[in-house]
Design an enzyme around this catalytic site. Sequence first.
Site, PDB file in Angstrom:
ATOM      1  CE  LYS A 101      -4.375  -1.639   1.472  1.00  0.00           C
ATOM      2  NZ  LYS A 101      -5.638  -1.075   1.199  1.00  0.00           N
ATOM      3  CE  LYS A 138     -13.809  -3.433   1.228  1.00  0.00           C
ATOM      4  NZ  LYS A 138     -13.802  -3.603   2.704  1.00  0.00           N
ATOM      5  CE  LYS A 148      -6.294  -7.990  -0.965  1.00  0.00           C
ATOM      6  NZ  LYS A 148      -7.222  -7.678   0.030  1.00  0.00           N
TER       7      LYS A 148
HETATM    8  N1  AQP Z   1      -9.836 -11.471  -2.540  1.00  0.00           N
HETATM    9  C1  AQP Z   1     -10.139 -11.940  -1.345  1.00  0.00           C
HETATM   10  N2  AQP Z   1     -10.304 -13.272  -1.143  1.00  0.00           N
HETATM   11  C2  AQP Z   1     -10.634 -13.754   0.080  1.00  0.00           C
HETATM   12  N3  AQP Z   1     -10.816 -12.958   1.158  1.00  0.00           N
HETATM   13  C3  AQP Z   1     -10.667 -11.639   1.001  1.00  0.00           C
HETATM   14  N4  AQP Z   1     -10.772 -10.604   1.842  1.00  0.00           N
HETATM   15  C4  AQP Z   1     -10.521  -9.455   1.172  1.00  0.00           C
HETATM   16  N5  AQP Z   1     -10.249  -9.716  -0.103  1.00  0.00           N
HETATM   17  C5  AQP Z   1     -10.336 -11.069  -0.257  1.00  0.00           C
HETATM   18  C6  AQP Z   1     -11.095 -10.709   3.255  1.00  0.00           C
HETATM   19  O1  AQP Z   1     -12.205  -9.860   3.504  1.00  0.00           O
HETATM   20  C7  AQP Z   1     -12.085  -9.276   4.801  1.00  0.00           C
HETATM   21  C8  AQP Z   1     -12.208  -7.776   4.702  1.00  0.00           C
HETATM   22  O2  AQP Z   1     -11.092  -7.247   4.002  1.00  0.00           O
HETATM   23  P1  AQP Z   1     -10.872  -5.735   3.647  1.00  0.00           P
HETATM   24  O3  AQP Z   1     -11.897  -4.900   4.293  1.00  0.00           O
HETATM   25  O4  AQP Z   1      -9.429  -5.372   3.868  1.00  0.00           O
HETATM   26  O5  AQP Z   1     -11.172  -5.756   2.085  1.00  0.00           O
HETATM   27  P2  AQP Z   1     -10.184  -5.786   0.856  1.00  0.00           P
HETATM   28  O6  AQP Z   1     -10.946  -6.058  -0.358  1.00  0.00           O
HETATM   29  O7  AQP Z   1      -9.030  -6.680   1.197  1.00  0.00           O
HETATM   30  O8  AQP Z   1      -9.748  -4.276   0.867  1.00  0.00           O
HETATM   31  P3  AQP Z   1      -8.539  -3.596   0.157  1.00  0.00           P
HETATM   32  O9  AQP Z   1      -8.477  -2.185   0.661  1.00  0.00           O
HETATM   33  O10 AQP Z   1      -8.620  -3.743  -1.282  1.00  0.00           O
HETATM   34  O11 AQP Z   1      -7.311  -4.406   0.546  1.00  0.00           O
HETATM   35  P4  AQP Z   1      -6.580  -4.560   1.889  1.00  0.00           P
HETATM   36  O12 AQP Z   1      -6.667  -6.013   2.193  1.00  0.00           O
HETATM   37  O13 AQP Z   1      -5.218  -4.133   1.508  1.00  0.00           O
HETATM   38  O14 AQP Z   1      -7.206  -3.701   2.931  1.00  0.00           O
HETATM   39  C9  AQP Z   1     -10.732  -9.737   5.342  1.00  0.00           C
HETATM   40  O15 AQP Z   1     -10.929 -10.846   6.164  1.00  0.00           O
HETATM   41  C10 AQP Z   1      -9.980 -10.120   4.117  1.00  0.00           C
HETATM   42  O16 AQP Z   1      -8.992 -11.087   4.383  1.00  0.00           O
END
Ligand code: AQP
Length: 327
Positions: free
Chosen positions: A112, A196, A193
């Site tokens: 990030k 969002k 992955k």
């Molecule tokens: N692609 C995914 N596959 C399986 N589990 C996932 N999670 C997120 N993406 C996947 C799980 O969902 C929960 C909430 O995660 P989040 O709010 O961080 O959502 P995100 O999509 O991961 O958001 P961002 O901003 O794109 O990425 P990061 O991860 O960097 O914040 C968690 O339990 C996550 O593991």
Amino acid sequence: MKKRLLSGIRTSGVTHIGNVFGAINQWVQMQNDYESFAMLADLHALTTPSEAVNIEKKTLETAKLYLALGLNPKKTTIFVQSHVPQHAELSWILGTIARLGELERMTQFKDKSLGQESINLGLFAYPVLMAADILAYNADAVPVGEDQKQHVELTRNLAERFNSRYGQTFKIPEYISQKSSARIMGLDDSSKKMSKSAENPKNYIAVLDDETTIREKIKSAVTDSGSEITFSEEKKPAVSNLLTIFSLASGKSVGDLEKEFTGHGYGQFKEVLSDALVAYLSPIQEKYKNISNSEIKNVLAEGAKHAQEVAGKTLGEVKKRVGLLQI
Ligand code: AQP
């Protein structure tokens, strides 16, 4: 006594099927056996200010989705992170035992902060706040996607360090995930992955995407060379990801889907996959529409009250342990 579960979602961007398959569906299954806490992580959303827009609206939207996806407020305490001040307080105390080096090693921080001109302290300290989220409830289980595994490991290390420095205070939480759904990949790039914060909305299927959008996104999802529909993460990562999504949305096994689509092309496969996703998401969207703002605000007010009680007890103990003056 029931074991405790805590998990959450950042209230930024949109909730997508990766969040549902990787995280929320596990909480729904486990809420019968665990004393469960489902958090709306609005303080975490603030760590990426460019994504933290309309945070109030997104918090309500995500909370309604929790209910629509099957979380039951009688079984799961649903609450907003910023409504429970103990999270930030405990985060500060844990920050005094966390080491810069271990935070610098967090891959999410590295990803990030890559290419950012200035990096805020909150983004760097995010895993310490996450440790506080979990330890404030003395959670036994943390069901999250694979991307969060490293943060749960850090939480375990901080809990052990605290216990050995100040005496037994925290339980050591377990990371829980299901192999088949722990890492749903992006539809536009199967090496990353589903996320969002993806710039291209064709990366994900949002839980609230309408039928036309779902069909368009699946139609433009990347596939692999060759035309067979077979599962092989190495040779066919994109098709394997679509098969995983299909299996999770339809309840059919990947093996059965491979058989069903032997001799069929990608076009037909994608059409039937879209049907399955529409059938899976429509009833959830219907439930979502029927939840009013006042209903969800009541749930969150109740949730905050209970969460504050539980986290308040832990914080009282922690403050005593570290030697802060009690009056
Ligand atoms: N692609 C995914 N596959 C399986 N589990 C996932 N999670 C997120 N993406 C996947 C799980 O969902 C929960 C909430 O995660 P989040 O709010 O961080 O959502 P995100 O999509 O991961 O958001 P961002 O901003 O794109 O990425 P990061 O991860 O960097 O914040 C968690 O339990 C996550 O593991």
